[in-house]
Enzyme design. Sequence first.
Site, PDB file in Angstrom:
ATOM      1  CE  LYS A 220     -16.603  47.270 -51.584  1.00 50.50           C
ATOM      2  NZ  LYS A 220     -17.355  48.491 -51.552  1.00 50.50           N
TER       3      LYS A 220
ATOM      4  CG  ASP B  21     -12.594  47.804 -50.771  1.00 50.45           C
ATOM      5  OD1 ASP B  21     -12.608  48.101 -49.558  1.00 50.45           O
ATOM      6  OD2 ASP B  21     -13.214  48.440 -51.632  1.00 50.45           O
TER       7      ASP B  21
HETATM    8  P1  ATP Z   1     -12.828  51.035 -55.460  1.00 53.16           P
HETATM    9  O1  ATP Z   1     -12.324  49.631 -55.182  1.00 53.16           O
HETATM   10  O2  ATP Z   1     -11.733  52.036 -55.710  1.00 53.16           O
HETATM   11  O3  ATP Z   1     -13.899  51.484 -54.528  1.00 53.16           O
HETATM   12  P2  ATP Z   1     -14.839  50.375 -57.360  1.00 53.16           P
HETATM   13  O4  ATP Z   1     -15.210  49.180 -56.575  1.00 53.16           O
HETATM   14  O5  ATP Z   1     -15.863  51.456 -57.428  1.00 53.16           O
HETATM   15  O6  ATP Z   1     -13.479  50.963 -56.895  1.00 53.16           O
HETATM   16  P3  ATP Z   1     -13.461  49.076 -59.549  1.00 53.16           P
HETATM   17  O7  ATP Z   1     -14.257  48.271 -60.511  1.00 53.16           O
HETATM   18  O8  ATP Z   1     -12.560  48.381 -58.623  1.00 53.16           O
HETATM   19  O9  ATP Z   1     -14.505  50.010 -58.831  1.00 53.16           O
HETATM   20  O10 ATP Z   1     -12.658  50.150 -60.434  1.00 53.16           O
HETATM   21  C1  ATP Z   1     -12.033  51.288 -59.901  1.00 53.16           C
HETATM   22  C2  ATP Z   1     -10.965  51.771 -60.894  1.00 53.16           C
HETATM   23  O11 ATP Z   1      -9.872  50.861 -60.843  1.00 53.16           O
HETATM   24  C3  ATP Z   1     -11.451  51.786 -62.334  1.00 53.16           C
HETATM   25  O12 ATP Z   1     -11.579  53.104 -62.749  1.00 53.16           O
HETATM   26  C4  ATP Z   1     -10.378  51.051 -63.132  1.00 53.16           C
HETATM   27  O13 ATP Z   1      -9.832  51.857 -64.132  1.00 53.16           O
HETATM   28  C5  ATP Z   1      -9.298  50.685 -62.140  1.00 53.16           C
HETATM   29  N1  ATP Z   1      -8.904  49.243 -62.246  1.00 53.16           N
HETATM   30  C6  ATP Z   1      -7.678  48.755 -62.171  1.00 53.16           C
HETATM   31  N2  ATP Z   1      -7.668  47.421 -62.286  1.00 53.16           N
HETATM   32  C7  ATP Z   1      -8.937  47.030 -62.455  1.00 53.16           C
HETATM   33  C8  ATP Z   1      -9.568  45.784 -62.647  1.00 53.16           C
HETATM   34  N3  ATP Z   1      -8.897  44.641 -62.689  1.00 53.16           N
HETATM   35  N4  ATP Z   1     -10.913  45.766 -62.756  1.00 53.16           N
HETATM   36  C9  ATP Z   1     -11.611  46.922 -62.680  1.00 53.16           C
HETATM   37  N5  ATP Z   1     -11.061  48.128 -62.546  1.00 53.16           N
HETATM   38  C10 ATP Z   1      -9.725  48.204 -62.410  1.00 53.16           C
END
Ligand code: ATP
Length: 307
Positions: free
Chosen positions: A18, A145
């Site tokens: 997103k 989210d």
């Molecule tokens: P947020 O949803 O917190 O805004 P983001 O969109 O910036 O995060 P994500 O890729 O969701 O980023 O990763 C955030 C953190 O969640 C990472 O540091 C990771 O260690 C942890 N995490 C846990 N499960 C997952 C997953 N399935 N995929 C990616 N990251 C994950």
Amino acid sequence: MTAPVQSDDVVIARAPAKINLHLGIGSTRADGFHELATVFCALSLADEVVAVEAEELSIVTTGEGAEQVSDDATNLAWRAAAALAERAGIKAEVALAVRKQIPVAAGLAGGSADAAATLVACDALWQTGADREDLVEIAATLGSDVVFSLTGGLALGTGRGELLSPVLAAGRWHWVLAVAEDGLSTGDVYAELDRLRGEGGAGTSLELPDQLLNALRARDLSAVGAALHNDMEPAAYSLMPSLRRTKAAGLEEGAQAAVLCGSGPTMAFLADGEDDAVELATRLSAQGVCRTVRTAHGPVTGARIIG
Ligand code: ATP
């Protein structure tokens, strides 16, 4: 896209990344979350989750940024499977294989996408009989989210982003995503925003983004570009000053407009159309202002079974 696998014991689901076309952030609530007014757009960039019947819960992650993701109970996809099994009163007997295309810690909600894809995949695998509302309820317990990752499309999010109402707007928009070398922790960016606000360096804004909503309805590209907004930008720039250069480079190379994705550090550029997006992506790559560049369109549907 992966070819559907025809087996009752295997389900494959796909869920979108997103971006936030608007991200207004209010003050911190009693529960520690910030109050949000946001417009989500689901993108064609997506992760896939393969769920296979197994004796116990396990997870393996491959693809973009897989080495940054833990393959244990802290993984959001693992938590999603465990939460659904608990709700259904069954054992979480599934082997999950997460195929990532969404960069990790990039502000693109990759973890949330994996959780949403896992919910629909395991629901189908175990035939839990959960309805959409049950899945939405579980999603809300997993992360702010995850509900949007399940729902997809174009939506206005309030509360901490989990209270959604659809935004009616025709057509698709084309984006170029500039993915930074390193990730940014969402918690760190919120903390920096609070620090800047304490110093009077960043404001709060919780009004509904009427200008953006009208521009989306009217399918007015330049008005949508002018209305893109993210309250997180000053905090993300403060933690990663190179992002200003990335933004300027994309605008110089012909993007209609730019906005930071969630808490960053990915920068999204709005392009005039699909061909323009590909051209912009090529020119932006040559600038060397980010680790990698992707094109994507949206809105697209939320988490769904593909095989
Ligand atoms: P947020 O949803 O917190 O805004 P983001 O969109 O910036 O995060 P994500 O890729 O969701 O980023 O990763 C955030 C953190 O969640 C990472 O540091 C990771 O260690 C942890 N995490 C846990 N499960 C997952 C997953 N399935 N995929 C990616 N990251 C994950």
